[in-house]
Scaffold this active site. Sequence first.
Site, PDB file in Angstrom:
ATOM      1  N   LEU A  12       0.835  -1.206   0.000  1.00 26.97           N
ATOM      2  CA  LEU A  12       0.000   0.000   0.000  1.00 26.97           C
ATOM      3  C   LEU A  12       0.866   1.251   0.000  1.00 26.97           C
ATOM      4  CD1 LEU A  12      -2.823   1.315   0.244  1.00 26.97           C
ATOM      5  CD2 LEU A  12      -2.698   0.921   2.712  1.00 26.97           C
ATOM      6  N   ASP A  47      11.013   1.557  13.961  1.00 27.80           N
ATOM      7  CA  ASP A  47       9.829   0.797  14.341  1.00 27.80           C
ATOM      8  C   ASP A  47       8.807   1.749  14.942  1.00 27.80           C
ATOM      9  OD1 ASP A  47       7.932  -0.963  15.312  1.00 27.80           O
ATOM     10  OD2 ASP A  47       9.367  -2.262  16.361  1.00 27.80           O
ATOM     11  N   SER A 109      -9.505  -1.083   8.415  1.00 34.11           N
ATOM     12  CA  SER A 109      -9.816  -2.242   7.581  1.00 34.11           C
ATOM     13  C   SER A 109     -11.287  -2.588   7.622  1.00 34.11           C
ATOM     14  CB  SER A 109      -9.009  -3.447   8.071  1.00 34.11           C
ATOM     15  OG  SER A 109      -9.409  -4.635   7.414  1.00 34.11           O
ATOM     16  N   TYR A 135      -6.864  -9.356  14.167  1.00 43.69           N
ATOM     17  CA  TYR A 135      -6.493  -8.236  13.291  1.00 43.69           C
ATOM     18  C   TYR A 135      -7.603  -7.183  13.304  1.00 43.69           C
ATOM     19  CZ  TYR A 135      -5.589  -5.863   8.783  1.00 43.69           C
ATOM     20  OH  TYR A 135      -5.387  -4.938   7.786  1.00 43.69           O
TER      21      TYR A 135
END
Length: 263
Positions: A12, A47, A109, A135
């Site tokens: 993405l 990170d 999502s 998730y």
Amino acid sequence: MRVLVTGAAGSLGRVITVGLVELGHDVVGLDLVPAPEGTPYAWHEADCADGDAVEAVFAAERLDAVVHLAGAPEELSLPDELTSHVITTAALLDAMVAHRVHRIVYASSNHAVGRTPRAAGELTEQALPRPDTYYGVAKVAAEALLQLFSDRHGIDAVACRIGSFLEQPTSVRGLSTWLSHGDGVRMVEAALSAPAPGFAVLYGISANTRGWWDLEPGRRLGYEPQDDAEDFAGSIEPGPDDEAEAEFPGGPFAMARFHRPAL
């Protein structure tokens, strides 16, 4: 606009960064890996779950907005999902407050509502969270953080509940869930430029004839998708799981036999 894009090296991120540069934005990439060869903009290897590392990036760069695309795209253990999607989001939001950056676009999502029965009809931004996986749970929690920081600190935060981001749909389900590369860039640009959205949710899909989600929330923010998965319908072969995958928006993630890693 000077925009920090996390997960800039991902599938993405690679598309969105190029699109934003072409639209005239000044992009700063952030990822766990080095910059791809030939990257023409600033890059930080760090990170996002490390709050000190994130703070250092913000201290080094003058930023106007964040596009948060980083995070594991598959089902992991619950602690790993929370680290990948919630801890990273919190680190970015804390740095945004400290450095007076007021806009974030978040790659949420469809799996945040993936277990909502399709029989309930078209899903709107008012649909209650109904995740289909750990998730999806992590995406719901990250959206809650965005709402908190919007309410408490005045952050403009747009959560984009992305469907299937691919060059073209590859399944019957994808004819409903597809988000084209071009529409993905248009979606992020709209979320970056919409005047004072506060906390907002939109569904990140193209203008699919068979779409399952309400596009009006995105259109209110200026997102006008231009592509339709139906253009590829003739090339999609029916599959044995098509009916089961259409029962819930989360498709295979919502099916009973989906494997969830043990804690």
